[in-house]
Write a protein that holds these residues in place. Structure first.
Motif, PDB file in Angstrom:
ATOM      1  N   THR A 190       0.837  -1.188   0.000  1.00 48.25           N
ATOM      2  CA  THR A 190       0.000   0.000   0.000  1.00 48.25           C
ATOM      3  C   THR A 190       0.880   1.250   0.000  1.00 48.25           C
ATOM      4  O   THR A 190       1.869   1.338   0.725  1.00 48.25           O
ATOM      5  N   GLY A 191       0.523   2.205  -0.848  1.00 50.55           N
ATOM      6  CA  GLY A 191       1.307   3.420  -0.956  1.00 50.55           C
ATOM      7  C   GLY A 191       2.498   3.335  -1.895  1.00 50.55           C
ATOM      8  O   GLY A 191       3.228   4.315  -2.052  1.00 50.55           O
ATOM      9  N   SER A 192       2.680   2.192  -2.541  1.00 47.81           N
ATOM     10  CA  SER A 192       3.854   2.041  -3.421  1.00 47.81           C
ATOM     11  C   SER A 192       3.613   2.609  -4.817  1.00 47.81           C
ATOM     12  O   SER A 192       4.555   2.711  -5.604  1.00 47.81           O
ATOM     13  N   GLN A 557      -2.306  -5.375  -3.176  1.00 53.18           N
ATOM     14  CA  GLN A 557      -1.174  -5.262  -2.251  1.00 53.18           C
ATOM     15  C   GLN A 557      -0.873  -6.577  -1.557  1.00 53.18           C
ATOM     16  O   GLN A 557       0.105  -6.671  -0.830  1.00 53.18           O
ATOM     17  N   ARG A 558      -1.719  -7.607  -1.734  1.00 48.84           N
ATOM     18  CA  ARG A 558      -1.492  -8.902  -1.117  1.00 48.84           C
ATOM     19  C   ARG A 558      -1.623 -10.020  -2.147  1.00 48.84           C
ATOM     20  O   ARG A 558      -2.638 -10.715  -2.198  1.00 48.84           O
ATOM     21  N   HIS A 576       5.816  -3.378  -7.667  1.00 48.45           N
ATOM     22  CA  HIS A 576       6.368  -2.289  -6.857  1.00 48.45           C
ATOM     23  C   HIS A 576       7.000  -2.872  -5.591  1.00 48.45           C
ATOM     24  O   HIS A 576       7.171  -4.080  -5.469  1.00 48.45           O
ATOM     25  N   ARG A 577       7.308  -2.001  -4.678  1.00 45.87           N
ATOM     26  CA  ARG A 577       7.955  -2.433  -3.436  1.00 45.87           C
ATOM     27  C   ARG A 577       7.044  -3.383  -2.658  1.00 45.87           C
ATOM     28  O   ARG A 577       5.875  -3.082  -2.414  1.00 45.87           O
ATOM     29  N   SER A 600      15.006 -10.005  -5.107  1.00 52.38           N
ATOM     30  CA  SER A 600      15.539  -9.805  -3.760  1.00 52.38           C
ATOM     31  C   SER A 600      15.640  -8.332  -3.399  1.00 52.38           C
ATOM     32  O   SER A 600      15.760  -7.989  -2.220  1.00 52.38           O
ATOM     33  N   ARG A 601      15.580  -7.448  -4.390  1.00 54.08           N
ATOM     34  CA  ARG A 601      15.664  -6.005  -4.119  1.00 54.08           C
ATOM     35  C   ARG A 601      14.307  -5.380  -3.833  1.00 54.08           C
ATOM     36  O   ARG A 601      14.235  -4.211  -3.426  1.00 54.08           O
ATOM     37  N   LEU A 602      13.222  -6.122  -4.053  1.00 56.09           N
ATOM     38  CA  LEU A 602      11.893  -5.534  -3.914  1.00 56.09           C
ATOM     39  C   LEU A 602      11.599  -4.983  -2.523  1.00 56.09           C
ATOM     40  O   LEU A 602      10.918  -3.963  -2.403  1.00 56.09           O
ATOM     41  N   PRO A 603      12.066  -5.632  -1.420  1.00 53.74           N
ATOM     42  CA  PRO A 603      11.714  -5.075  -0.104  1.00 53.74           C
ATOM     43  C   PRO A 603      12.286  -3.689   0.152  1.00 53.74           C
ATOM     44  O   PRO A 603      11.759  -2.948   0.979  1.00 53.74           O
ATOM     45  N   TYR A 604      13.368  -3.331  -0.525  1.00 57.20           N
ATOM     46  CA  TYR A 604      13.987  -2.031  -0.241  1.00 57.20           C
ATOM     47  C   TYR A 604      14.172  -1.172  -1.467  1.00 57.20           C
ATOM     48  O   TYR A 604      14.818  -0.144  -1.415  1.00 57.20           O
TER      49      TYR A 604
END
Length: 604
Positions: A190-192, A557-558, A576-577, A600-604
């Motif tokens: 949410t918000g991404s 978002q889920r 998105h993130r 692997s970069r998606l969380p940040y």
């Protein structure tokens, strides 16, 4: 593409089935070279390089960088390259995953995923240009000559959706036919920026006047009430594009968007199928569903055309219910009152309120006079075995009639010896009574006279005739911001099912493509073991919709809470993130062509 030596940035020094190692030239230190007409950047993690292979090129994705001496030790390579001599400065090595090929054809190059023929050692490694990136991403012709106008008129074939952080100054584009001609998913926390992404794509799609996707139709299930502000001005800047906005109840949305057609959303309740009523009333399988099915049949049966065979069945049903009711518990006054209600709602020519007067049935000081006469008078109508006939979906009946039919259906079950059915169905009756008085269900209860195809034609802005389907609206926004989840599920399922059925009847198929934008899709396209059968329409559309020109654009978002069937049929992903490990794992399995390094970069 022919001048390999001028574009060479290194040599291939190690190769296996899936990856290779590249040693950059000694004179390259800053990951950029002077190209034909500009500075060319390369070596960014997740960027691409090319490896010549006869007339074709192999495409590799950069996944690692390291100094050559260090790399040679770890890889157990005695010499990283014949050019690397003792005492010389260490060169840079790149580890590259082989992902596809640029194959030469009569009309140029085309990209194919996967590698079957491998290059020899010490092949030149070339930096990649924006033109080649366009070929890889299938967007090398952003504008094409319009087939519907003169030779100077062009229409868009690709849309720019942003600027790449991996490829220097490269605009990321999507092929319109590939993106909107397949199912797609936009995923992220949410918000991404999911809604902004979708809105931006649609805004760009309609930017070009005169030939800007006039044949498109987007139906937006807007559960957050966001899209009217994002898309409301499209028709002002582009008069060829029509936007239609539906609200639940009298619309409070301002008239700031001049070109938007505003309407109150109405959904005739008789359009709902059995499974959709079951979803709306949350009917349980074993006891309530059979009663609900019979109630719907009774409501339609007693509201339909008359005929001798139908009259015989009606009389038998009524006679059975009267016998069960008269022989049951209750005061004489209540029985007389209930009988009059039944006869008023469902009376036939033979069994009606007049029958009570003719037989002299009445309440006399708490005693039902001539009860036996009524039993004898109706016994002749009872068939040995009758079945409530199936009535075609879409047959009109009043909302109040269904409530009366529920009670009649319970009596009918009791007449067959199921004496506990009323207790089992008490929650069903309570939910229906609640639905009947709640204002938010008002859009279901307003009477109308339109047939289903006429209703859909008006909703979609289409003209449906024997000669085919033509359209006039491009963007249709269904603002469900004020609805609870139970209603969002029902409305989305009913509309999706009716649109799918309409397009199935099209001849020829796929003449009028429609894209359904499912915003916050986890609310009404849930994982398989959590939903009622009515929700499965989205799974059917995901599997069969492309044949008929019906496509899904799923935003959520889920992703781990979404139907696996729906997501598995998506060909395009905009991610998105995302932080949740369960969602990340789910996406990893859904997107086989994206490397683990990128995911692997998606969380940040």
């Amino acid at each position: 593409m022919s001048n390999h030596s001028a574009r060479s940035i290194g040599k291939l020094v190690s190769l296996d089935t899936f990856s290779c190692v590249i040693e950059l030239h000694n004179d390259i230190k800053s990951f950029c070279v002077s190209g034909f007409d500009d500075i060319q950047y390369f070596g960014q993690i997740n960027s691409f390089v090319l490896i010549p292979q006869k007339n074709n090129f192999i495409v590799g994705e950069v996944v690692g960088l390291q100094e050559s001496t260090d790399w040679a030790t770890k890889a157990n390579l005695k010499t990283a390259s014949p050019t690397l001599k003792r005492g010389s400065a260490p060169n840079t090595l790149m580890r590259v995953v082989l992902i596809g090929s640029l194959v030469r054809t009569s009309s140029g190059y085309t990209y194919k995923a996967g590698v079957s023929v491998y290059p020899p050692l010490f092949s030149d490694i070339l930096y990649i240009t924006p033109t080649e990136l366009d070929i890889i991403f299938g967007v090398h012709d952003c504008e094409v000559i319009s087939s519907s106008a003169g030779s100077n008129a062009t229409s868009l074939s690709a849309l720019s959706i942003g600027r790449s952080t991996v490829f220097h100054d490269y605009e990321v584009k999507v092929n319109i036919d590939s993106f909107f001609g397949s199912h797609s998913a936009v995923l992220g926390n949410t918000g991404s920026g999911k809604s902004c992404t979708v809105s931006s794509i649609l805004q760009r799609l309609y930017e070009k006047q005169n030939h800007s996707a006039l044949g498109s139709t987007f139906i937006i299930f807007d559960v957050n009430g966001e899209y009217v502000s994002a898309l409301g001005k499209i028709s002002e800047s582009n008069p060829d594009i029509s936007v239609k906005y539906y609200s639940f109840g009298p619309t409070e949305y301002s008239s700031g968007y001049v070109g938007v057609e505003k309407k109150e959303f109405l959904l005739p309740h008789w359009f709902l199928t059995m499974e959709e009523w079951r979803l709306l009333l949350q009917a349980s399988d074993k006891t309530q569903v059979p009663v609900l099915r019979n109630a719907l049949r009774l409501a339609k049966l007693f509201n339909g055309e008359q005929g001798n065979e139908i009259e015989v069945i009606k009389n038998s049903i009524l006679a059975r219910c009267i016998h069960t009711f008269l022989l049951g518990e209750g005061s004489a006054a209540s029985k007389i009152g209930r009988l009059k209600v039944i006869f008023t709602a469902f009376g036939t020519q033979s069994i009606n309120n007049q029958l009570l007067d003719d037989l002299g049935v009445k309440d006399h000081y708490g005693t039902l006079v001539n009860q036996d006469g009524l039993l004898d008078g109706t016994r002749q109508y009872i068939l040995e075995a009758e079945e409530i006939p199936h009535v075609e979906d879409g047959s009109e009946f009043s909302f109040e009639r269904l409530g009366q039919a529920l009670h009649l259906a319970i009596l009918y079950e009791e007449s067959h010896g199921n004496h506990q059915i009323r207790n089992y169905c008490a929650p069903l009756l309570t939910r229906f009574d609640s639905l009947r008085v709640r204002q938010e269900f008002g859009f279901l209860k307003k009477e109308g006279s339109k047939a289903q195809e006429e209703y859909l034609a008006d909703f979609l802005g289409m003209s449906v005739s024997k000669s085919g389907i033509s359209k006039t609206k491009q963007v249709i926004i269904l603002d469900m911001n004020s609805l609870e989840d139970e209603l969002v599920e029902v409305v989305s399922s009913v509309m999706a099912r009716m649109i799918f059925q309409l397009l199935q009847k099209g001849d020829p198929r796929n003449v009028v493509p429609i894209n359904l934008l499912l915003e916050e899709a986890h609310r009404y396209v849930p994982i398989e073991n959590l939903h009622f059968p009515a929700n499965r329409i989205f799974e059917r559309i995901a599997k069969e919709g492309r044949k008929y020109g019906l496509f899904l654009l799923v935003s959520s978002q889920r992703p781990s809470e979404l139907s696996r069937t729906v997501l598995s049929q998506c060909s395009n992903f905009i991610v998105h993130r995302i932080v949740n490990p369960e969602d990340l794992s789910y996406i990893r399995h859904m997107t086989p062509h994206v490397s683990d390094q990128i995911l692997s970069r998606l969380p940040y």
